[in-house]
Design an enzyme around this catalytic site. Structure first.
Site, PDB file in Angstrom:
ATOM      1  N   ARG A  63     -74.679 -46.586  98.178  1.00 25.17           N
ATOM      2  CA  ARG A  63     -75.842 -45.826  98.598  1.00 25.17           C
ATOM      3  C   ARG A  63     -77.028 -46.000  97.649  1.00 25.17           C
ATOM      4  NH1 ARG A  63     -74.545 -40.105  97.893  1.00 25.17           N
ATOM      5  NH2 ARG A  63     -73.726 -39.900  99.992  1.00 25.17           N
ATOM      6  N   TYR A  64     -76.731 -46.244  96.397  1.00 28.45           N
ATOM      7  CA  TYR A  64     -77.781 -46.421  95.397  1.00 28.45           C
ATOM      8  C   TYR A  64     -77.860 -47.898  95.009  1.00 28.45           C
ATOM      9  CZ  TYR A  64     -77.288 -41.342  94.848  1.00 28.45           C
ATOM     10  OH  TYR A  64     -77.222 -39.988  95.059  1.00 28.45           O
ATOM     11  N   CYS A  83     -54.645 -35.870  96.143  1.00 29.23           N
ATOM     12  CA  CYS A  83     -55.026 -35.117  94.952  1.00 29.23           C
ATOM     13  C   CYS A  83     -53.815 -34.288  94.539  1.00 29.23           C
ATOM     14  CB  CYS A  83     -56.175 -34.164  95.256  1.00 29.23           C
ATOM     15  SG  CYS A  83     -57.641 -35.013  95.838  1.00 29.23           S
ATOM     16  N   CYS A 110     -63.267 -28.814  99.593  1.00 24.46           N
ATOM     17  CA  CYS A 110     -63.456 -30.265  99.415  1.00 24.46           C
ATOM     18  C   CYS A 110     -64.473 -30.865 100.380  1.00 24.46           C
ATOM     19  CB  CYS A 110     -62.127 -30.979  99.602  1.00 24.46           C
ATOM     20  SG  CYS A 110     -62.267 -32.764  99.401  1.00 24.46           S
ATOM     21  N   ARG A 135     -64.808 -34.036 100.917  1.00 27.35           N
ATOM     22  CA  ARG A 135     -64.211 -35.190 101.606  1.00 27.35           C
ATOM     23  C   ARG A 135     -62.995 -34.776 102.422  1.00 27.35           C
ATOM     24  NH1 ARG A 135     -64.921 -38.754  96.741  1.00 27.35           N
ATOM     25  NH2 ARG A 135     -67.144 -39.236  96.849  1.00 27.35           N
ATOM     26  N   ASP A 185     -71.560 -28.648  99.600  1.00 24.07           N
ATOM     27  CA  ASP A 185     -71.936 -29.466 100.765  1.00 24.07           C
ATOM     28  C   ASP A 185     -71.602 -28.763 102.082  1.00 24.07           C
ATOM     29  OD1 ASP A 185     -72.881 -31.605  99.260  1.00 24.07           O
ATOM     30  OD2 ASP A 185     -70.893 -32.530  99.125  1.00 24.07           O
ATOM     31  N   ASP A 202     -76.597 -32.675  97.444  1.00 20.95           N
ATOM     32  CA  ASP A 202     -76.343 -33.978  98.056  1.00 20.95           C
ATOM     33  C   ASP A 202     -76.866 -33.870  99.484  1.00 20.95           C
ATOM     34  OD1 ASP A 202     -75.365 -36.594  98.338  1.00 20.95           O
ATOM     35  OD2 ASP A 202     -73.665 -36.124  97.045  1.00 20.95           O
TER      36      ASP A 202
HETATM   37  C1  LIG Z   1     -72.607 -39.436  93.315  1.00 18.55           C
HETATM   38  C2  LIG Z   1     -72.565 -40.803  93.764  1.00 18.55           C
HETATM   39  C3  LIG Z   1     -72.754 -41.868  92.883  1.00 18.55           C
HETATM   40  C4  LIG Z   1     -73.023 -41.664  91.409  1.00 18.55           C
HETATM   41  O1  LIG Z   1     -74.240 -41.011  91.197  1.00 18.55           O
HETATM   42  P1  LIG Z   1     -74.745 -40.703  89.723  1.00 18.55           P
HETATM   43  O2  LIG Z   1     -75.950 -39.854  89.915  1.00 18.55           O
HETATM   44  O3  LIG Z   1     -75.056 -42.020  89.101  1.00 18.55           O
HETATM   45  O4  LIG Z   1     -73.647 -40.018  89.016  1.00 18.55           O
HETATM   46  C5  LIG Z   1     -72.706 -43.142  93.380  1.00 18.55           C
HETATM   47  N1  LIG Z   1     -72.495 -43.376  94.688  1.00 18.55           N
HETATM   48  C6  LIG Z   1     -72.312 -42.365  95.557  1.00 18.55           C
HETATM   49  C7  LIG Z   1     -72.109 -42.698  96.986  1.00 18.55           C
HETATM   50  C8  LIG Z   1     -72.329 -41.055  95.129  1.00 18.55           C
HETATM   51  O5  LIG Z   1     -72.139 -40.053  95.992  1.00 18.55           O
HETATM   52  S1  SF4 Z   2     -62.706 -31.683  95.712  1.00 15.73           S
HETATM   53 FE1  SF4 Z   2     -61.475 -32.801  97.231  1.00 15.73          FE
HETATM   54  S2  SF4 Z   2     -61.232 -34.851  96.382  1.00 15.73           S
HETATM   55 FE2  SF4 Z   2     -61.888 -33.518  94.705  1.00 15.73          FE
HETATM   56  S3  SF4 Z   2     -59.979 -32.837  93.722  1.00 15.73           S
HETATM   57 FE3  SF4 Z   2     -60.560 -31.275  95.211  1.00 15.73          FE
HETATM   58  S4  SF4 Z   2     -59.472 -31.858  97.066  1.00 15.73           S
HETATM   59 FE4  SF4 Z   2     -59.452 -33.640  95.745  1.00 15.73          FE
END
Ligand SMILES: *Cc1c(COP(=O)(O)O)cnc(C)c1O
Ligand code: SF4
Length: 392
Positions: free
Chosen positions: A132-133, A145, A152, A154, A313, A350
């Site tokens: 993404r960056y 995990c 979470c 994700r 999020d 985010d």
């Molecule tokens: C958070 C994140 C990063 C890392 O971001 P930093 O600001 O450099 O810590 C890189 N890629 C993705 C997709 C992310 O969500």
């Molecule tokens: S936030 Fe989601 S990915 Fe991160 S440790 Fe917790 S369960 Fe695992």
């Protein structure tokens, strides 16, 4: 627990029952079976994953009971005996409990919530890689995990405990990374990469290290907090071969900093691994400035530098964990200037849909006039800063 001694005297007819009461005994007095307790594989094997198991150990609330019953098919429940032992079992509001035990609230979905709240899937050039960056990429190597956090982000892909990313898929990701020379930083995450066998994780790290344009490697992990016994000499000696390697840990509450965690972070720090912490702002868990300040200060004592504070999020079923953005801004206001600068993380949101992390902060620059910036400090005192006169 009174009832447990009764269990121990019960006839040895029901094996499952016996296994559970043994677990309850160990949880109540870990020091008596420190060999088991300190064995991370035992901890994983004995995770609490079912309603039956957890009901033996704690008086659940109705909302929790319903939440666990319905959790099948959604983000799994799994709690290491170690992390479970941090729960205050007499307090339904315990901050450790709320992170680990599902509640019925997870099933009320609000219309703003998204399956993939940070738009990761749409920024994925190969399976498991998120780019993404411009100069860094995220590699998702496993969906497992040690403990599943109920908030979470994700959750769409976490907790099925599928085998980790295959070598084939990893090679595909490496091929992409090779073709993108602008990428100088790879963040290995999941799930939790420290759930993988040390040898397998090492293979991945080694391959990445072999790419000359990858300057730093980062691991995102909560295992040193939820399964601190996983951090042993074998793991640390492996990791330290691949410097510069950074670790982003994930802490939510000062009560997570136990003697075991002091030890796990100490071993990592002694291996020269810079440790950062990411914290999700969570309603009723760490949304009071005193709690957050305490967490940040305790982290510095164990050589962990607070990195990000995340606005929660918009993941499905997490409304009950979210706070207004102003709560986070107020926490930042109460940190900056009031405590060590190292204890102040960056508060980020985010952006939904894949905009990446956007920093949000209290406003200290009150106005900008010609050659003059007006500022306020942490005590709300006003100051003027005269900008340089234009040189003709
Ligand atoms: C958070 C994140 C990063 C890392 O971001 P930093 O600001 O450099 O810590 C890189 N890629 C993705 C997709 C992310 O969500
Ligand atoms: S936030 Fe989601 S990915 Fe991160 S440790 Fe917790 S369960 Fe695992």
């Amino acid at each position: 627990m009174e009832g447990l001694s009764n269990c121990a005297q019960a006839p040895v007819s029901n094996l499952a029952e016996n296994k559970r009461s043994e677990l309850a005994e160990v949880i109540d007095e870990p020091s008596r079976s420190s060999e088991l307790w300190g064995d991370w594989k035992w901890q994983l094997k004995n995770r609490i994953t079912t309603l039956e198991e957890i009901s033996e150990l704690i008086q659940l609330t109705k909302r929790e009971e319903e939440g666990i019953k319905r959790a099948t098919g959604r983000l799994a429940m799994a709690i290491t005996p170690y992390f479970f032992s941090l729960i205050d079992r007499n307090d339904p509001k315990c901050p450790i409990r709320k992170q680990a035990i599902p509640r019925i609230e997870e099933f009320s979905v609000s219309s703003c919530e998204l399956v993939d709240p940070c738009g990761e899937d749409s920024h994925s050039p190969t399976s498991g890689l998120v780019h993404r960056y411009p100069d860094r990429a995220l590699l998702i190597v496993t969906d497992s995990c040690a403990m599943y956090c109920r908030y979470c982000t994700r959750r769409r892909m976490v907790g099925e405990e599928l085998p980790p990313m295959s070598m084939e898929r990893f090679k595909e990701a490496v091929k992409y990374l090779k073709s993108k020379k602008t990428i100088r930083d790879v963040l290995i995450s999941g799930g939790d990469p420290l759930m993988m066998k040390t040898e397998v994780l090492e293979q991945y790290i080694k391959e990445l290290r072999a790419l000359p344009h990858i300057e730093i490697i980062r691991l995102g992990t909560r295992v040193p907090v939820t399964l601190p016994m996983r951090v042993n000499a074998e793991l640390v000696n492996m990791l330290k071969k691949y410097h510069p390697l950074y670790l982003s840990l994930h802490f939510s509450h000062p009560r997570e900093i136990t003697p075991e965690v002091v030890k796990s972070c100490g071993m990592l720090a002694d291996a020269g691994i810079p440790l950062g912490s990411q914290t999700v702002l969570l309603r009723g868990i760490n949304d009071r400035p005193v709690v957050m300040k305490k967490l940040m200060q305790e982290l510095l004592k164990i050589r962990v530098r607070p990195y990000y504070l995340y606005q929660c999020d918009l993941a499905i079923g997490t409304n009950h964990f979210r706070t207004p953005v102003s709560v986070g801004i107020n926490i930042m206001e109460e940190l900056r200037g009031h405590t060590t600068g190292y204890a102040v993380p960056t508060f980020v949101i985010d952006a939904p849909g894949g905009g990446g992390k956007i920093p949000v902060a209290p406003t200290y620059l009150i106005s900008q006039a010609k050659n003059k910036a007006t500022l306020r400090n942490y005590e709300n005192k006003i100051f003027n800063y005269m900008e340089p006169a234009t040189i003709p």
